[in-house]
Structures are given as structure tokens and as C-alpha cells.
Design an enzyme around this catalytic site. Sequence first.
Site, PDB file in Angstrom:
ATOM      1  N   HIS A  79      -1.669 -21.241  20.362  1.00 48.64           N
ATOM      2  CA  HIS A  79      -1.429 -22.369  21.085  1.00 48.64           C
ATOM      3  C   HIS A  79      -2.417 -23.189  21.694  1.00 48.64           C
ATOM      4  CE1 HIS A  79       1.786 -25.056  23.414  1.00 48.64           C
ATOM      5  NE2 HIS A  79       0.572 -25.393  23.287  1.00 48.64           N
ATOM      6  N   ALA A 236       7.919 -26.588  31.271  1.00 51.70           N
ATOM      7  CA  ALA A 236       8.445 -27.741  30.561  1.00 51.70           C
ATOM      8  C   ALA A 236       9.933 -27.429  30.335  1.00 51.70           C
ATOM      9  CB  ALA A 236       7.658 -28.136  29.391  1.00 51.70           C
ATOM     10  N   ARG A 243      23.562 -19.532  38.755  1.00 46.54           N
ATOM     11  CA  ARG A 243      24.800 -20.316  38.242  1.00 46.54           C
ATOM     12  C   ARG A 243      24.448 -20.955  36.955  1.00 46.54           C
ATOM     13  NH1 ARG A 243      25.821 -21.283  43.785  1.00 46.54           N
ATOM     14  NH2 ARG A 243      27.500 -19.958  44.362  1.00 46.54           N
ATOM     15  N   HIS A 267      -0.380 -22.267  35.975  1.00 47.89           N
ATOM     16  CA  HIS A 267       0.917 -22.548  35.350  1.00 47.89           C
ATOM     17  C   HIS A 267       1.827 -21.465  35.676  1.00 47.89           C
ATOM     18  CE1 HIS A 267      -1.556 -25.043  32.516  1.00 47.89           C
ATOM     19  NE2 HIS A 267      -0.317 -25.371  31.978  1.00 47.89           N
ATOM     20  N   ASP A 290      -3.323 -22.838  25.629  1.00 45.91           N
ATOM     21  CA  ASP A 290      -2.935 -24.224  25.728  1.00 45.91           C
ATOM     22  C   ASP A 290      -3.983 -24.939  26.261  1.00 45.91           C
ATOM     23  OD1 ASP A 290      -1.076 -26.490  25.590  1.00 45.91           O
ATOM     24  OD2 ASP A 290      -0.134 -25.917  27.483  1.00 45.91           O
TER      25      ASP A 290
END
Length: 403
Positions: A79, A236, A243, A267, A290
Site C-alpha cells: 500500500h 478510518a 458494547r 498513525h 501508505d
Amino acid sequence: MTDAPGARGTARPAPTHPHPAASGHPTVLTGATVVLPTETITNGRVVVDGTRITTTAPENAQVIDVTDHYVIPGFVDLHNHGGGGGSFTSGSAEDILKGIHTHRLHGTTTLVASTVTGDLDFLSQRAGLLSELAEQGEIAGIHFEGPFISPCRKGAHAEDLLRDPHPADVRKLIEAARGQARMVTLATELPGGLDSVRLLADQGVIAAIGHTDATYEQTVEAIDAGATVATHLFNAMPPLDHRSPGPITALLEDDRITVELINDGTHLHPAALRLAFHHAGASRVAFITDAMDAAGFGDGRYWLGPLEVEVADGVARLVEDGTIAGSTLTLDRAFKRAVTVDGLSVQDAVQALSATPARLLGMADRIGSLEPGKDADLVLLNSDFELKGVMRRGEWVIGPQLH
């Protein structure tokens, strides 16, 4: 990510190419700590003849003593959007090659070129150019990140260009890539998402869950439909909640999923990275960059499609709202951080940077480990895990820097 109208960074000097080893010459690296798939050998050796790793050294082989150094496999990046001022998304072929070479200088010997959100005609045109470079062996294929992602988790993607992942549109991009599409990132909860996952699986293309607002249950459904990768896990997507466990829990707990992690210190908190490793293990983690244009180039103003990006102190953010916009990471830095900050073993870091992504790409018979018969892709590191040499297919990208 464009370097055309606005990639204004400060160029950093490229590493030098010293003289100790002639490219293409049979070579024996001796005295090294050699990291193999199942063990690490001290005072080991690696033999290269032509483009391959071999077991027997020719009589005319050049012997290089690399005592007190590590020899590890070349890095594999699934990536990556660019580097060296060059954009894979909007640059010319020359710009793309500049970006590829920049990452090779940092140990990435195999790279998948990633696009960002754009209209389908533009992305189809880019796929045509990138597929030519894949056919020439410069890249290992194409990753389409967007436009089939959630506006709720768009990150640094232009919202007006997003669209639902209808199979006909997904198929258009796959066909434009002429057999070189390797991965498509989808928000699989959107209309058409599950059918597109099934289409990709049938076509032998990785369906990656990312830029998603899916629930836990929706993510499980997408995995059952054939999704096999989590695009930059944690980023993202909804955060983990006790829960409402969301996609992160589903992606970590399923052995069918390989999770991408961006290990740049921006990140992910080191504890989040260790959490992923604890649950997934090195065999299911792939470190990625990235990276965008500024990787290996410098701070300044750049463009991410129509969005302007400011890179300051090596961190890329959108000018309009400060959203993180890719990274300036290179995989040699990700490796060093993994073993010196995150506390991973060298063996696990090597697997996450080389063997796991090679397996995911279906290329483990050629790359990803230092075994006889495989491509002579290797990285030389000193005892402080600093890069001191890179070889790709038997050719030195950076000759050994031993002094």
C-alpha cells in the site's frame, strides 16, 4: 496525490552508491546474521548468482564480509501512493519511476502502487499506465483505494468523488488494470459491497475492508463473502468499543484476515500495534507505508487529488481540516521502529515486512524470504538496524556501506 501543480518539497540527498560490489557479479555475503523463515543464523552466508539466491558459490564469486550486520529479505509494500516527489496517482511514468526508486533506496524491493479516489474514467486511465509498469516488472500490481469508501470515514479522500461499490463499477477498474489489479479497498457495508467482494474473490483480486463505518456483524458478513485484508487497521474505521466492537474486533479475531499497519509513530500508538500483533501474530500482519509523494523528499505543500496537503516535520495533513493524509514513511524506518520502539523480535518484524505481504500477493515462491531459488532481494542492516545496502534481483541498488 499529485506532484504536478504543487509538489513543493525540499529534496533530501539520496544515499550514495559505494564501490564494494559490482552489480550482477556472483556474490557471497559472509559473517552475517541471516534471518530465515524459521530461524536466525549467526555467522551465516548468503550466495547470489545472477538474479537468484543459490546454495553454491561460483569460483569467481566476490566475497564480502558483512560481520556484525543483518541480512534480511527485501521489503514488500502492499500500500504505497508515491515518494521522492513522484505520485503514483497522478504523476507521469517518469514521476512514478522516481517514486519507485526512492522506496527501493529504503529497502522496498517489491511494491504495489496505490491510487486514491477519483472519477472512474480517470482511475481507468491511471490503471492503464500503472499496468504497463507492472508488465515491465517495476511494480507488483495496482491497489485501488477508493472511490468505493464511506463518506463517514473518508479520511483524505474527496467526498464528492466517492461512490457506492456497485459490481459493474468495480469490474470496470479491474478490467482497466489488464490483469494487474491486486487489491481494492471497499466499505463493504455500502450498497453493492458484498456482491463486489464476491466479484473480487472470483477474479483473484484481494478485497480489503477499509475506510468503513461497518458494524461488527457487517464486517463478519464481508469476511464470509471473501474479504481477506484490513486496510490500515484502526485508521478510518470506528474505534473499538466494549458494547459495539465494530470492524476492528472482527478483523483481528478472524484468521482469514491479514491486517495492514502503518508503523510511523503517528498513525498508531505502540500499544495499539502490540495489541494487533498479540491477536493476529506476525503471520497476519503486513506493515505498509501508505506513503505519499513527500516520502524520501521533504516537507512542503503537495496535492492529494483535489485536496491540498501540508507536510510538516514529516507528517502529512490536509490543509483544510488537519486530517492525516497518508504518510512519509519508508519501510526501513518501520522496521527499525518495530524492533527498537515496539519491542518486536527481528524475526517477527521480517515476517510482517516481507513474508506475510509476499504470501498475500501470491508471490511467496519468488520473494519474501532468503531461500535458494528465490529472487535475490535483500537488505543489509547494521547492528543498530540502520540500512547499509539494498539488492534487488541480484543488482545492488545501494552497494554495501560497511564503514
